[in-house]
Write an enzyme that holds these catalytic residues in place. Sequence first.
Site, PDB file in Angstrom:
ATOM      1  N   LYS A 121     -22.236 -15.179 -18.152  1.00  0.00           N
ATOM      2  CA  LYS A 121     -22.094 -15.835 -19.241  1.00  0.00           C
ATOM      3  C   LYS A 121     -22.038 -15.262 -20.637  1.00  0.00           C
ATOM      4  O   LYS A 121     -22.959 -14.183 -20.562  1.00  0.00           O
ATOM      5  CB  LYS A 121     -23.250 -17.043 -19.499  1.00  0.00           C
ATOM      6  CG  LYS A 121     -23.135 -17.829 -20.832  1.00  0.00           C
ATOM      7  CD  LYS A 121     -24.413 -18.661 -21.215  1.00  0.00           C
ATOM      8  CE  LYS A 121     -24.334 -19.441 -22.484  1.00  0.00           C
ATOM      9  NZ  LYS A 121     -25.511 -20.322 -22.630  1.00  0.00           N
ATOM     10  N   GLU A 176     -32.553 -26.165 -32.411  1.00  0.00           N
ATOM     11  CA  GLU A 176     -33.317 -25.458 -31.006  1.00  0.00           C
ATOM     12  C   GLU A 176     -34.294 -24.613 -31.531  1.00  0.00           C
ATOM     13  O   GLU A 176     -34.483 -23.817 -32.676  1.00  0.00           O
ATOM     14  CB  GLU A 176     -32.032 -24.649 -30.463  1.00  0.00           C
ATOM     15  CG  GLU A 176     -32.786 -23.623 -29.294  1.00  0.00           C
ATOM     16  CD  GLU A 176     -31.559 -23.023 -28.207  1.00  0.00           C
ATOM     17  OE1 GLU A 176     -31.812 -22.538 -27.316  1.00  0.00           O
ATOM     18  OE2 GLU A 176     -30.130 -23.309 -28.959  1.00  0.00           O
TER      19      GLU A 176
END
Length: 381
Positions: A121, A176
């Site tokens: 990723k 977050e």
Amino acid sequence: MFALFRARQFTEAEGLRHRLPTGSAASLEQHVETFLQGPQSEGGPPVLVGALPFDVRASAYLYQPEEFRRGSGWGMLAGPIEACARAFWAPFQIAPEPDPESYAAMVRRALDMIGCNRLTKVVLSRSLCIRAAVPVDPLQVAARLARDPDATTFMLPLPPETCGDGLSTLVGATPELLVSRAGTQVVSHPLAGSARRRPDRAEDEAAAQALLHSDKDRREHMLVVEAILDILAPHCHQLGAPAGTTLYSTATMWHLGTRIEGVLRDDAPSAAGLAALLHPTPAVGGSPRCEALEAIRALEPRDRGFYAGAVGWSDVRGDGEWHVALRCAEICGARLRLQAGAGIVAGSDPEAEVAETRAKFQAMLRAIEMEQAEDFLETAL
């Protein structure tokens, strides 16, 4: 002025008493501990506030303020929120960097790296460079962002060298939490896997359920969760994610989120030290970490600065909280730079990733009253 706001709870700091002379994030824990327990910190609040840049090789920006306070209510935002004054920053000049076609090409190059097993990723970001008619007030922008109860609004004056011809401020509303520490309790709430919210209720629910059951998004998310668990585990007696992976919403986006909770060992790092260990997670960098960071340096056209870094505080007891610097803008007078990113894994679609970054710009564009740019965004950004 430094500030964090969420759900009518605030953390604020004013003034700059001493700036911490630090090197890279790798040595942050030792620098913070030495400073807070040394004579140079006497006479001021026993706390450091500031930010970690995205690039782990760059220096953190941490300083001891003159004043530090936490409490309930709106704090310094009470005035701007009460006034609800409309800003008059328009008209704007706006330019994407890179443009959508070039960003899609970046995604395709990343997919080639993934296909060759060089990466699992990588998160790629892009910017919007905006010039307003008059200087933009960061406090007014923060007041608008703070209306979203599901995000943590942050504001941080950046070091003087950041903006060559004036003061620069980082302002944003992040969903977050990188890490918080209160005594022996540690919490991290990573988000990865996203979908744009829809104005129609049925379409919005369908988008949420599609995200929740997306194999691609769940794979992307679990890379982040597993990385955080692996890093925190050696420092904890207990560690887990009791609620599992759930949907998490903000005003503009759906996310997959997993709340991680643990009990720290007696010799565990401070909140700042834990932030330095965790940053950058695969949610903003990629996996494997070193290879993903190398790919970001090769593919992205400019340094991220403090975007996708971490903003927070840590005190002499080791307590503190650090939030990932997302959905933000660097404001310098009438100039703004907005940044947004998307996680690229096997199966990612370049055009869909362009659309995801476009959606993530919406929170900041609304805060500077650029909703009228949405038609332009759909075609040019």
